[in-house]
Structures are given as structure tokens and as C-alpha cells.
Design a protein around this motif. Structure first.
Motif, PDB file in Angstrom:
ATOM      1  N   SER A 119     -74.995  -7.794  -0.566  1.00 58.77           N
ATOM      2  CA  SER A 119     -73.971  -7.553   0.459  1.00 58.77           C
ATOM      3  C   SER A 119     -72.634  -8.091  -0.005  1.00 58.77           C
ATOM      4  O   SER A 119     -72.561  -9.048  -0.767  1.00 58.77           O
ATOM      5  CB  SER A 119     -74.343  -8.251   1.769  1.00 58.77           C
ATOM      6  N   LYS A 120     -71.586  -7.462   0.496  1.00 62.65           N
ATOM      7  CA  LYS A 120     -70.219  -7.919   0.255  1.00 62.65           C
ATOM      8  C   LYS A 120     -69.524  -7.921   1.606  1.00 62.65           C
ATOM      9  O   LYS A 120     -69.550  -6.922   2.318  1.00 62.65           O
ATOM     10  CB  LYS A 120     -69.520  -6.983  -0.730  1.00 62.65           C
ATOM     11  N   HIS A 121     -68.919  -9.054   1.957  1.00 59.45           N
ATOM     12  CA  HIS A 121     -68.205  -9.171   3.233  1.00 59.45           C
ATOM     13  C   HIS A 121     -66.720  -8.922   2.982  1.00 59.45           C
ATOM     14  O   HIS A 121     -66.091  -9.618   2.188  1.00 59.45           O
ATOM     15  CB  HIS A 121     -68.431 -10.546   3.849  1.00 59.45           C
ATOM     16  N   LEU A 122     -66.190  -7.947   3.677  1.00 58.56           N
ATOM     17  CA  LEU A 122     -64.781  -7.586   3.562  1.00 58.56           C
ATOM     18  C   LEU A 122     -64.133  -7.866   4.910  1.00 58.56           C
ATOM     19  O   LEU A 122     -64.723  -7.567   5.956  1.00 58.56           O
ATOM     20  CB  LEU A 122     -64.649  -6.112   3.197  1.00 58.56           C
ATOM     21  N   SER A 123     -62.937  -8.437   4.882  1.00 57.56           N
ATOM     22  CA  SER A 123     -62.316  -8.780   6.159  1.00 57.56           C
ATOM     23  C   SER A 123     -60.816  -8.545   6.118  1.00 57.56           C
ATOM     24  O   SER A 123     -60.211  -8.453   5.044  1.00 57.56           O
ATOM     25  CB  SER A 123     -62.608 -10.232   6.534  1.00 57.56           C
ATOM     26  N   GLU A 124     -60.261  -8.459   7.318  1.00 60.36           N
ATOM     27  CA  GLU A 124     -58.812  -8.279   7.490  1.00 60.36           C
ATOM     28  C   GLU A 124     -58.381  -9.069   8.716  1.00 60.36           C
ATOM     29  O   GLU A 124     -59.003  -8.973   9.773  1.00 60.36           O
ATOM     30  CB  GLU A 124     -58.496  -6.801   7.671  1.00 60.36           C
ATOM     31  N   ARG A 125     -57.326  -9.838   8.593  1.00 57.55           N
ATOM     32  CA  ARG A 125     -56.733 -10.567   9.718  1.00 57.55           C
ATOM     33  C   ARG A 125     -55.773  -9.626  10.411  1.00 57.55           C
ATOM     34  O   ARG A 125     -54.949  -8.964   9.775  1.00 57.55           O
ATOM     35  CB  ARG A 125     -56.002 -11.809   9.200  1.00 57.55           C
ATOM     36  N   ILE A 126     -55.894  -9.509  11.736  1.00 62.69           N
ATOM     37  CA  ILE A 126     -55.048  -8.607  12.510  1.00 62.69           C
ATOM     38  C   ILE A 126     -54.329  -9.417  13.576  1.00 62.69           C
ATOM     39  O   ILE A 126     -54.950 -10.183  14.316  1.00 62.69           O
ATOM     40  CB  ILE A 126     -55.876  -7.465  13.147  1.00 62.69           C
ATOM     41  N   ASP A 127     -53.028  -9.240  13.644  1.00 64.15           N
ATOM     42  CA  ASP A 127     -52.205  -9.993  14.594  1.00 64.15           C
ATOM     43  C   ASP A 127     -52.143  -9.302  15.954  1.00 64.15           C
ATOM     44  O   ASP A 127     -51.062  -8.977  16.463  1.00 64.15           O
ATOM     45  CB  ASP A 127     -50.801 -10.215  14.022  1.00 64.15           C
ATOM     46  N   ARG A 128     -53.305  -9.088  16.529  1.00 60.73           N
ATOM     47  CA  ARG A 128     -53.461  -8.542  17.871  1.00 60.73           C
ATOM     48  C   ARG A 128     -54.692  -9.202  18.475  1.00 60.73           C
ATOM     49  O   ARG A 128     -55.613  -9.594  17.749  1.00 60.73           O
ATOM     50  CB  ARG A 128     -53.642  -7.021  17.872  1.00 60.73           C
ATOM     51  N   PRO A 129     -54.767  -9.303  19.795  1.00 60.05           N
ATOM     52  CA  PRO A 129     -55.939  -9.916  20.430  1.00 60.05           C
ATOM     53  C   PRO A 129     -57.236  -9.170  20.084  1.00 60.05           C
ATOM     54  O   PRO A 129     -57.247  -7.939  19.962  1.00 60.05           O
ATOM     55  CB  PRO A 129     -55.637  -9.802  21.925  1.00 60.05           C
ATOM     56  N   ALA A 130     -58.306  -9.926  19.952  1.00 60.74           N
ATOM     57  CA  ALA A 130     -59.600  -9.357  19.570  1.00 60.74           C
ATOM     58  C   ALA A 130     -60.043  -8.249  20.520  1.00 60.74           C
ATOM     59  O   ALA A 130     -60.547  -7.212  20.069  1.00 60.74           O
ATOM     60  CB  ALA A 130     -60.655 -10.456  19.504  1.00 60.74           C
TER      61      ALA A 130
END
Length: 136
Positions: free
Chosen positions: A5-16
Motif C-alpha cells: 500500500s501507498k498512502h497519498l494525502s493532500e492538505r485542503i484549506d477548507r472544513p472537513a
């Protein structure tokens, strides 16, 4: 044998909850995930997307309060691929995490290509959701 597995992520400047609301709607998938789908269609309550390999089924887990966006893609071959995905609150923003699993027999090059497509889709999700907030 467990798959890689590879975990890919992105930080987003909006509420979850805002990101979850947008990303959990299958009708929005072609806009933020063109690496998966070029178009989407709902037929009798079931969602289908047009992929690079043909028409595929798309089914998200039921809506929930935990940001879980796991989904299954049933490929034209009939193979079903389970995709774990989460929207995790982080202060006033969130992080979206997608777990990419190496499919049996997948080459290193194909796994890297898929990782690149997922990363690009997460970046596009960030752009779409953050720019929509500026339009409001």
C-alpha cells in the motif's frame, strides 16, 4: 499475502465536512478525479464512470459522520477494486488520505503511474474545493 500500500494525502484549506460533502457526491468525480473518470452517469440509482479502460461501476460507502469515503470501482472486466479514502479534520482545514493498493501482478511502473494519477486527483480536489470557496 498482503498487498503493498501507498498512502497519498493532500492538505485542503477548507472544513472537513465541506470537503466530504463535495467529494462524496459521485456526480462530482469527473471534476476532481479525472485520473479515474471522464464522465459519470446514474442509472436506476447506480453510478457508472467512464474510465480509460471503459465503463466502470462506482459505489461509495454509505454517508457517515467520520469522513470515510471508501469506494469500490467495478472495472469493465468485472474485477472490483476497493479504495480506502478518508477526510480527516485538521484545525480549520482537513487532510484527505487515499490508500493505493498494488494489484496482483502490477509492475513497479504501473504502481508508480497509478500513484501519480491519485496524487494529481487529490491536488485537483484541493484546487476545486478551495477555489469554490473563493467564489462564494
Amino acid at each position: 499475502m498482503a498487498s503493498e500500500s501507498k498512502h497519498l494525502s493532500e492538505r485542503i484549506d477548507r472544513p472537513a465536512d465541506e470537503v466530504y460533502e463535495y467529494a462524496s457526491n459521485p456526480a462530482n468525480v469527473p471534476e476532481w478525479a479525472p485520473g479515474l473518470a471522464s464522465s459519470v452517469e446514474n442509472v436506476d440509482g447506480k453510478w457508472f464512470v467512464e474510465t480509460a479502460t471503459g465503463r466502470a461501476g462506482l459505489a461509495f460507502v454509505p454517508r457517515n459522520d467520520y469522513g470515510v469515503l471508501d469506494h469500490e470501482v467495478t472495472m469493465p472486466s468485472g474485477e472490483t477494486i476497493y479504495n480506502p479514502m478518508r477526510v480527516i479534520p485538521d484545525g480549520t482545514g482537513c487532510e484527505v488520505v487515499f490508500t493505493l493498493r498494488r494489484l496482483p501482478g502490477m509492475s513497479d511502473e504501473d504502481f508508480a503511474r497509478d500513484a501519480g494519477l491519485v496524487a494529481a486527483d487529490l491536488t485537483r480536489l484541493k484546487q476545486v474545493v478551495e477555489s469554490a470557496a473563493g467564489d462564494a
